[in-house]
Design a protein around this motif. Structure first.
Motif, mmCIF file in Angstrom:
data_model
loop_
_atom_site.group_PDB
_atom_site.id
_atom_site.type_symbol
_atom_site.label_atom_id
_atom_site.label_comp_id
_atom_site.label_asym_id
_atom_site.label_seq_id
_atom_site.Cartn_x
_atom_site.Cartn_y
_atom_site.Cartn_z
ATOM 1 N N VAL A 1 -4.712 54.037 12.608
ATOM 2 C CA VAL A 1 -3.754 53.316 13.426
ATOM 3 C C VAL A 1 -3.661 51.905 12.834
ATOM 4 C CG1 VAL A 1 -5.347 52.347 15.132
ATOM 5 C CG2 VAL A 1 -3.053 52.986 15.838
ATOM 6 N N VAL A 2 -2.567 51.207 13.158
ATOM 7 C CA VAL A 2 -2.393 49.868 12.582
ATOM 8 C C VAL A 2 -2.443 48.832 13.703
ATOM 9 C CG1 VAL A 2 -0.928 48.436 11.104
ATOM 10 C CG2 VAL A 2 -0.927 50.916 10.807
ATOM 11 N N VAL A 3 -3.291 47.808 13.524
ATOM 12 C CA VAL A 3 -3.419 46.727 14.510
ATOM 13 C C VAL A 3 -2.885 45.449 13.873
ATOM 14 C CG1 VAL A 3 -5.023 45.418 15.976
ATOM 15 C CG2 VAL A 3 -5.489 47.836 15.457
ATOM 16 N N LYS A 4 -1.924 44.807 14.552
ATOM 17 C CA LYS A 4 -1.302 43.606 13.973
ATOM 18 C C LYS A 4 -1.337 42.436 14.947
ATOM 19 C CE LYS A 4 2.067 46.181 11.254
ATOM 20 N NZ LYS A 4 3.467 46.341 10.851
ATOM 21 N N ALA A 5 -1.757 41.272 14.427
ATOM 22 C CA ALA A 5 -1.614 40.042 15.209
ATOM 23 C C ALA A 5 -0.122 39.757 15.338
ATOM 24 C CB ALA A 5 -2.318 38.890 14.490
ATOM 25 N N ASP A 6 0.292 39.241 16.484
ATOM 26 C CA ASP A 6 1.719 39.053 16.753
ATOM 27 C C ASP A 6 2.366 37.991 15.858
ATOM 28 O OD1 ASP A 6 4.072 39.571 18.301
ATOM 29 O OD2 ASP A 6 3.781 37.608 19.245
ATOM 30 N N LYS B 1 -2.946 38.024 6.776
ATOM 31 C CA LYS B 1 -4.264 38.621 7.044
ATOM 32 C C LYS B 1 -4.331 39.282 8.407
ATOM 33 C CE LYS B 1 -6.711 35.489 4.000
ATOM 34 N NZ LYS B 1 -6.534 34.047 3.962
ATOM 35 N N GLY B 2 -3.239 39.266 9.139
ATOM 36 C CA GLY B 2 -3.289 39.735 10.523
ATOM 37 C C GLY B 2 -3.067 41.228 10.702
ATOM 38 N N VAL B 3 -3.009 42.000 9.602
ATOM 39 C CA VAL B 3 -2.726 43.438 9.721
ATOM 40 C C VAL B 3 -3.951 44.240 9.294
ATOM 41 C CG1 VAL B 3 -1.287 45.342 8.871
ATOM 42 C CG2 VAL B 3 -0.266 43.098 9.296
ATOM 43 N N THR B 4 -4.406 45.153 10.175
ATOM 44 C CA THR B 4 -5.538 46.028 9.830
ATOM 45 C C THR B 4 -5.101 47.471 9.925
ATOM 46 O OG1 THR B 4 -7.062 44.449 10.815
ATOM 47 C CG2 THR B 4 -7.918 46.674 10.466
ATOM 48 N N ILE B 5 -5.331 48.218 8.851
ATOM 49 C CA ILE B 5 -5.125 49.673 8.922
ATOM 50 C C ILE B 5 -6.495 50.222 9.284
ATOM 51 C CG2 ILE B 5 -4.363 51.727 7.639
ATOM 52 C CD1 ILE B 5 -2.230 49.903 6.728
ATOM 53 N N ILE C 1 -1.072 41.346 20.454
ATOM 54 C CA ILE C 1 -1.188 42.257 19.306
ATOM 55 C C ILE C 1 -0.212 43.418 19.450
ATOM 56 C CG2 ILE C 1 -3.609 41.733 18.709
ATOM 57 C CD1 ILE C 1 -4.388 44.329 20.162
ATOM 58 N N VAL C 2 0.118 44.008 18.319
ATOM 59 C CA VAL C 2 0.904 45.243 18.282
ATOM 60 C C VAL C 2 -0.047 46.314 17.752
ATOM 61 C CG1 VAL C 2 2.872 46.406 17.204
ATOM 62 C CG2 VAL C 2 3.002 43.943 17.699
ATOM 63 N N ILE C 3 -0.149 47.421 18.461
ATOM 64 C CA ILE C 3 -0.895 48.568 17.919
ATOM 65 C C ILE C 3 0.143 49.623 17.601
ATOM 66 C CG2 ILE C 3 -2.658 50.327 18.349
ATOM 67 C CD1 ILE C 3 -4.089 48.408 20.169
ATOM 68 N N GLU C 4 0.193 50.057 16.332
ATOM 69 C CA GLU C 4 1.274 50.985 15.980
ATOM 70 C C GLU C 4 0.830 52.151 15.129
ATOM 71 O OE1 GLU C 4 4.236 48.393 14.132
ATOM 72 O OE2 GLU C 4 3.581 49.075 12.175
ATOM 73 N N GLU C 5 1.683 53.145 15.165
ATOM 74 C CA GLU C 5 1.494 54.378 14.415
ATOM 75 C C GLU C 5 1.405 54.061 12.910
ATOM 76 O OE1 GLU C 5 4.835 57.756 13.220
ATOM 77 O OE2 GLU C 5 5.313 56.057 14.499
#
Ligand code: AMP
Ligand code: GLY
Length: 438
Positions: free
Chosen positions: A142-147, A153-157, A184-188
């Motif tokens: 899943v992908v976690v992104k700082a808004d 650096k705010g995107v984690t796979i 945060i956005v948690i996305e597919e």
């Protein structure tokens, strides 16, 4: 025309080179520019964050068009301020720049206007427990992104729940990204090839420039940390005619319509970061500006009058046919300081810059002049960008790396595999063709 370009990176050196070639340009200033842009115009030592100094300079110098390179001045409202002072500007308003500055805004807009993108959920700091409960209920990755803007650096796979939880903690508990991580956005996770495509727009009409592919990771084979970009090539074979039509009809047109309906028309370069999935192109992110280093490979592929394109967009009367694809190919390899994107040393003399290369532009990014020499002054130092008249990425790659073999500085690091994703496919297709016809 008297033009001013804001910024100092490799993207701005590429923009300055292209703008300076335009027939209508009488004078070009670059604020502040770099040692490379000195050849294209006059560097003026004004900080891109100093809005009052920029306005004062543009009024005094009777500037007809300002082109803004980086996102920060756009997000800080420089375009609005220029506009309010009667100065024409290529670049979106502060409101419209939210499309890059706030991922939650971009995602909600896409949902509302049914623009293809990854499925997502938003959480804010006071919903920490809900975010964790949600992460416990889903499949990985899943992908976690700082808004907000977090310097790339705010995107984690996240491959596991533990990785995802750590990413959420970084934002909500450790405040690693300051207020940019308050939402945060948690996305597919989307599978496919990535592509970057620029839409030049006056807010209503638009023209798509050739699609590029960016290499974001520090090491070959897309290993190691994310960077500001280690190279790019264009055109990418992963975007076909059918994809282009979908990008225009299902992504760019509806997003421009949405921005207009919300009272924040987007004027400038809308950077569409895309994943070309089995279900077609989907949006990874929008940026409110030209990409870096994609600009370096897209601009050499344009014939026509680039300044007319930018000026007509800024005036709200886009002349779509100002430029057209010239049929070529381009490869850009970033030469970085050893240690980048972590700590690195600066101040090393760059050797080999006096070489003259055929069909290669040496764009400066993190360089500085000292005692008559050019020295390293940043993480990404130079962008070696080749181009071919015909669409020949193999030859473009060869000439870029040949030039690189003649340039050196202490600690130099660069990727050796820029454009290989495309070249593998091209060679494979050629082999197929040979099989069929042979
Ligand atoms: P962003 O800052 O949103 O562009 O994300 C940085 C990088 O993370 C992108 O260029 C992609 O390589 C990757 N990425 C972001 N979102 C996704 C997603 N939903 N699926 C797969 N990869 C993603
Ligand atoms: N190359 C990625 C960016 O400009 O955001």
């Amino acid at each position: 025309m008297r033009a001013a370009l804001i910024g100092s990176g490799g993207r701005e050196h590429a923009l300055a080179t292209k703008i300076a070639e335009c027939r209508m340009i009488e004078k070009l200033f670059i604020l502040p520019g770099n040692p490379g842009t000195k050849k294209n115009g006059v560097n003026v030592q004004i900080n891109p964050d100093d809005q009052n100094a920029i306005i004062g300079f543009c009024l005094e110098q009777k500037i007809d068009l300002v082109v803004i390179g980086p996102e920060k001045p756009l997000i800080d409202g420089l375009a609005d301020k220029l506009h309010n002072n009667g100065i024409k500007v290529f670049g979106p308003s502060q409101q419209a720049a939210r499309i890059e500055g706030e991922k939650s805004f971009a995602k909600q807009l896409m949902k509302e206007y049914k623009i293809p993108t990854a499925e997502f959920i938003l959480f804010s700091k006071n919903n920490y427990d809900e975010a964790i409960t949600y992460l416990q209920s889903i499949k990985y990755p899943v992908v976690v992104k700082a808004d907000g803007i977090a310097a790339g650096k705010g995107v984690t796979i996240a491959e596991t729940l533990a990785d995802a939880q750590e990413a959420v903690d970084d934002c909500f508990i450790n405040s690693s990204f300051g207020s940019a991580g308050d939402k945060i956005v948690i996305e597919e996770f989307m599978k496919g090839q990535e592509a970057s495509i620029f839409a030049i727009t006056d807010g209503t009409d638009f023209v798509l420039l050739p699609a590029a592919q960016d290499y974001k990771r520090i090491f070959d084979g897309d290993k190691g940390k994310n960077t500001g970009g280690m190279g790019a090539y264009a055109p990418t074979p992963f975007v076909n005619e059918n994809d282009l039509k979908k990008i225009a009809d299902e992504i760019v047109e509806p997003v421009l319509k949405a921005m207009k309906e919300k009272g924040m028309p987007f004027v400038g370069c809308l950077y569409c970061g895309l994943m070309i999935t089995n279900d077609g192109p989907k949006v990874v992110e929008f940026n409110c500006r030209f990409g870096d280093p994609e600009t370096q490979v897209v601009l050499p592929l344009l014939d026509g009058d680039f300044c007319e394109l930018l000026y007509s967009a800024a005036c709200g009367m886009l002349k779509k046919d100002s430029v057209k694809y010239n049929g070529g190919a381009s490869v850009c390899v970033v030469l970085a300081s050893g240690g980048y994107p972590d700590k690195f040393k600066k101040g090393f003399v760059i050797n080999g810059l006096k070489n003259v290369f055929q069909n290669v532009n040496v764009y400066h990014a993190g360089t500085k002049e000292a005692d008559g020499e050019i020295i390293t002054n940043g993480g990404r130092v130079l962008n070696i960008t080749s181009f071919t008249e015909k669409n020949d990425l193999i030859e473009a790659k060869r000439t870029a790396y040949e030039a690189i073999s003649k340039i050196n500085f202490t600690g130099i690091h660069y990727r050796k595999d820029i454009a290989d994703k495309a070249i593998i496919v091209i060679e494979h297709d050629d082999a197929d063709l040979t099989d069929q016809h042979g």
